[in-house]
Design an enzyme around this catalytic site. Sequence first.
Site, PDB file in Angstrom:
ATOM      1  N   LYS A  99       0.835  -1.205   0.000  1.00 24.13           N
ATOM      2  CA  LYS A  99       0.000   0.000   0.000  1.00 24.13           C
ATOM      3  C   LYS A  99       0.875   1.262   0.000  1.00 24.13           C
ATOM      4  O   LYS A  99       2.092   1.169   0.240  1.00 24.13           O
ATOM      5  CB  LYS A  99      -0.939  -0.052   1.209  1.00 24.13           C
ATOM      6  CG  LYS A  99      -1.900  -1.255   1.162  1.00 24.13           C
ATOM      7  CD  LYS A  99      -2.927  -1.198   2.279  1.00 24.13           C
ATOM      8  CE  LYS A  99      -3.843  -2.421   2.251  1.00 24.13           C
ATOM      9  NZ  LYS A  99      -4.893  -2.369   3.280  1.00 24.13           N
ATOM     10  N   TYR A 137     -12.686  -2.318  -3.289  1.00 15.58           N
ATOM     11  CA  TYR A 137     -13.062  -2.528  -1.889  1.00 15.58           C
ATOM     12  C   TYR A 137     -14.589  -2.431  -1.700  1.00 15.58           C
ATOM     13  O   TYR A 137     -15.041  -2.099  -0.606  1.00 15.58           O
ATOM     14  CB  TYR A 137     -12.354  -1.509  -0.993  1.00 15.58           C
ATOM     15  CG  TYR A 137     -10.932  -1.907  -0.596  1.00 15.58           C
ATOM     16  CD1 TYR A 137     -10.674  -3.095   0.091  1.00 15.58           C
ATOM     17  CD2 TYR A 137      -9.851  -1.092  -0.884  1.00 15.58           C
ATOM     18  CE1 TYR A 137      -9.383  -3.463   0.466  1.00 15.58           C
ATOM     19  CE2 TYR A 137      -8.549  -1.445  -0.506  1.00 15.58           C
ATOM     20  CZ  TYR A 137      -8.328  -2.635   0.163  1.00 15.58           C
ATOM     21  OH  TYR A 137      -7.045  -2.985   0.536  1.00 15.58           O
ATOM     22  N   ASN A 203      -2.104   0.209   6.962  1.00 17.09           N
ATOM     23  CA  ASN A 203      -1.556  -1.057   7.449  1.00 17.09           C
ATOM     24  C   ASN A 203      -0.626  -1.746   6.456  1.00 17.09           C
ATOM     25  O   ASN A 203      -0.443  -2.954   6.487  1.00 17.09           O
ATOM     26  CB  ASN A 203      -2.688  -1.987   7.912  1.00 17.09           C
ATOM     27  CG  ASN A 203      -3.657  -2.294   6.786  1.00 17.09           C
ATOM     28  OD1 ASN A 203      -3.489  -1.815   5.669  1.00 17.09           O
ATOM     29  ND2 ASN A 203      -4.655  -3.107   7.066  1.00 17.09           N
ATOM     30  N   HIS A 206      -1.733  -5.792   1.880  1.00 19.40           N
ATOM     31  CA  HIS A 206      -2.986  -6.528   1.710  1.00 19.40           C
ATOM     32  C   HIS A 206      -2.661  -7.978   1.369  1.00 19.40           C
ATOM     33  O   HIS A 206      -1.639  -8.261   0.749  1.00 19.40           O
ATOM     34  CB  HIS A 206      -3.783  -5.895   0.564  1.00 19.40           C
ATOM     35  CG  HIS A 206      -4.865  -6.789   0.015  1.00 19.40           C
ATOM     36  ND1 HIS A 206      -6.115  -6.855   0.582  1.00 19.40           N
ATOM     37  CD2 HIS A 206      -4.870  -7.652  -1.025  1.00 19.40           C
ATOM     38  CE1 HIS A 206      -6.855  -7.730  -0.106  1.00 19.40           C
ATOM     39  NE2 HIS A 206      -6.115  -8.216  -1.086  1.00 19.40           N
ATOM     40  N   GLU A 217      -9.106 -10.873  -7.344  1.00 21.27           N
ATOM     41  CA  GLU A 217      -8.156  -9.784  -7.181  1.00 21.27           C
ATOM     42  C   GLU A 217      -6.993  -9.885  -8.172  1.00 21.27           C
ATOM     43  O   GLU A 217      -6.523  -8.875  -8.683  1.00 21.27           O
ATOM     44  CB  GLU A 217      -7.645  -9.776  -5.735  1.00 21.27           C
ATOM     45  CG  GLU A 217      -8.765  -9.432  -4.752  1.00 21.27           C
ATOM     46  CD  GLU A 217      -8.395  -9.621  -3.289  1.00 21.27           C
ATOM     47  OE1 GLU A 217      -7.252 -10.030  -2.997  1.00 21.27           O
ATOM     48  OE2 GLU A 217      -9.254  -9.342  -2.422  1.00 21.27           O
TER      49      GLU A 217
HETATM   50  N1  LIG Z   1     -11.911  -0.960  11.560  1.00 22.48           N
HETATM   51  C1  LIG Z   1     -11.196  -0.403  10.601  1.00 22.48           C
HETATM   52  N2  LIG Z   1     -10.785   0.868  10.691  1.00 22.48           N
HETATM   53  C2  LIG Z   1     -10.086   1.434   9.705  1.00 22.48           C
HETATM   54  N3  LIG Z   1      -9.721   0.834   8.556  1.00 22.48           N
HETATM   55  C3  LIG Z   1     -10.075  -0.440   8.420  1.00 22.48           C
HETATM   56  C4  LIG Z   1     -10.834  -1.129   9.428  1.00 22.48           C
HETATM   57  N4  LIG Z   1     -11.050  -2.373   9.004  1.00 22.48           N
HETATM   58  C5  LIG Z   1     -10.466  -2.463   7.783  1.00 22.48           C
HETATM   59  N5  LIG Z   1      -9.883  -1.321   7.428  1.00 22.48           N
HETATM   60  C6  LIG Z   1      -9.154  -1.043   6.164  1.00 22.48           C
HETATM   61  O1  LIG Z   1      -9.814  -1.705   5.102  1.00 22.48           O
HETATM   62  C7  LIG Z   1      -8.951  -2.704   4.529  1.00 22.48           C
HETATM   63  C8  LIG Z   1      -9.783  -3.913   4.135  1.00 22.48           C
HETATM   64  O2  LIG Z   1     -10.359  -4.466   5.285  1.00 22.48           O
HETATM   65  P1  LIG Z   1     -10.494  -6.045   5.519  1.00 22.48           P
HETATM   66  O3  LIG Z   1     -11.480  -6.269   6.581  1.00 22.48           O
HETATM   67  O4  LIG Z   1     -10.670  -6.695   4.192  1.00 22.48           O
HETATM   68  O5  LIG Z   1      -9.081  -6.322   6.173  1.00 22.48           O
HETATM   69  P2  LIG Z   1      -7.940  -7.298   5.763  1.00 22.48           P
HETATM   70  O6  LIG Z   1      -8.482  -8.435   4.997  1.00 22.48           O
HETATM   71  O7  LIG Z   1      -7.070  -7.569   6.936  1.00 22.48           O
HETATM   72  O8  LIG Z   1      -7.118  -6.298   4.871  1.00 22.48           O
HETATM   73  P3  LIG Z   1      -6.832  -6.390   3.330  1.00 22.48           P
HETATM   74  O9  LIG Z   1      -8.135  -6.730   2.650  1.00 22.48           O
HETATM   75  O10 LIG Z   1      -6.297  -5.020   2.981  1.00 22.48           O
HETATM   76  O11 LIG Z   1      -5.816  -7.470   3.273  1.00 22.48           O
HETATM   77  C9  LIG Z   1      -7.932  -2.983   5.626  1.00 22.48           C
HETATM   78  O12 LIG Z   1      -6.726  -3.508   5.174  1.00 22.48           O
HETATM   79  C10 LIG Z   1      -7.745  -1.618   6.221  1.00 22.48           C
HETATM   80  O13 LIG Z   1      -6.859  -0.816   5.421  1.00 22.48           O
END
Ligand SMILES: Nc1ncnc2c1ncn2[C@@H]1O[C@H](COP(=O)(O)OP(=O)(O)OP(=O)(O)O)[C@@H](O)[C@H]1O
Length: 373
Positions: A99, A137, A203, A206, A217
């Site tokens: 990211k 997303y 974070n 991904h 994806e």
């Molecule tokens: N509670 C939250 N607060 C802020 N941002 C969030 C939160 N939950 C998710 N995100 C953001 O949305 C992205 C997608 O969320 P998801 O639940 O799919 O998490 P993930 O599967 O761990 O991450 P990714 O899909 O990016 O690998 C996260 O990587 C993060 O950047």
Amino acid sequence: MSTDERYCFIGEWYDSQASMTRTYQVLFYPSDNSIEMFDVKTRRTFLKRTKNEAAKLTDFFIGNTINIFSRSIKIVDFGDAFTARCIGRNQERTLAIIKPDAIRNLGDIVSTIYENGFTIARMRMIKLSQNEIMYFYGEHKAKDFFPRLVEFMISGPIVAIELVGSDAINRWRSIIGPTDSQKAKEQGSHLLRARFGTDGTRNALHGSDSATSAQREISFFFGSKYGTNTACYNDTTCCLIKPHAVAEGKAGQIINAILIAGFQISAIGTYSLDKVNAEEFLEVYKGVVHEYPKMVEELMSGACIVLEVRSQNAQAVFRDFCGPADPEIARHIRPRTLRALYGKDKVKNAVHCTDLAEDATLEVEYFFRILDN
Ligand SMILES: Nc1ncnc2c1ncn2[C@@H]1O[C@H](COP(=O)(O)OP(=O)(O)OP(=O)(O)O)[C@@H](O)[C@H]1O
């Protein structure tokens, strides 16, 4: 290992003289690294069982292009149920994204990928539009963090990486750690989100969460027109990490060294060059450098990683940073240069860089404008 153990794949080769794609059964014998090929249409032997020292079983994955005696053969399928069963389970695919907040850590992340035994099948640096991010997303559209997530993801370039390896989906997610980087820090400083992330949104990385998501994806980033590459063709020069250095898992260290030296990497992509492309790209060396045929062979021997490198006076400064073309000489007179550190000999000298200022833009364009289209 039984000397009869062999794996069967279906490979395609574009015969430019006949303007047609030929399909082969490609048999690989790990006991002596030999390859045998049959023409599927004519049912004739195309290549008798022959040793090919450079061939590795891990190179035989669907979508990869392998150089077999100067022919670029694209592996398109498993050739029998035994191979699909035995090899297929070691070749799960997942999508990783670096990211915007972790782009500066690209080298360390690529090194971690190799250290964990993954293969990078494809990689590209891109910028997505707001609409593309919202679409990608889409499942989070109703969540309160969605606007923050979209704003973050369009704040800079990202690098999408297709990873191949055993249990790739779960293993990659366990290497990056939990979504919230603060939680990742509590769980272990080795986790990538602990090392490079800040909070729940920023974070760093991904990872696909299931086989279905991975498929969707990977085709979003590599099978469609989403995203534009980030090449800027301005104050830039071309760096090609050669196939031998990629195969030896050195790409992360090379990228790291480039970033630490203060260069910006403004575009990145993986390419598998066939003979025509390799000869075309290296044409300026034809008849000038006597290693030219071997340089072409090396360039088409496997996937390479191409970088657009940016700095003031980029071509001259970066060429100096790469060091003398011969790594032996480089180790004596410029031991800190890329070729001294990562090169093996004059042909396998880790990186190609643009030699003439007037060619810098042309070389960058060759990959990011011509081959990308
Ligand atoms: N509670 C939250 N607060 C802020 N941002 C969030 C939160 N939950 C998710 N995100 C953001 O949305 C992205 C997608 O969320 P998801 O639940 O799919 O998490 P993930 O599967 O761990 O991450 P990714 O899909 O990016 O690998 C996260 O990587 C993060 O950047």
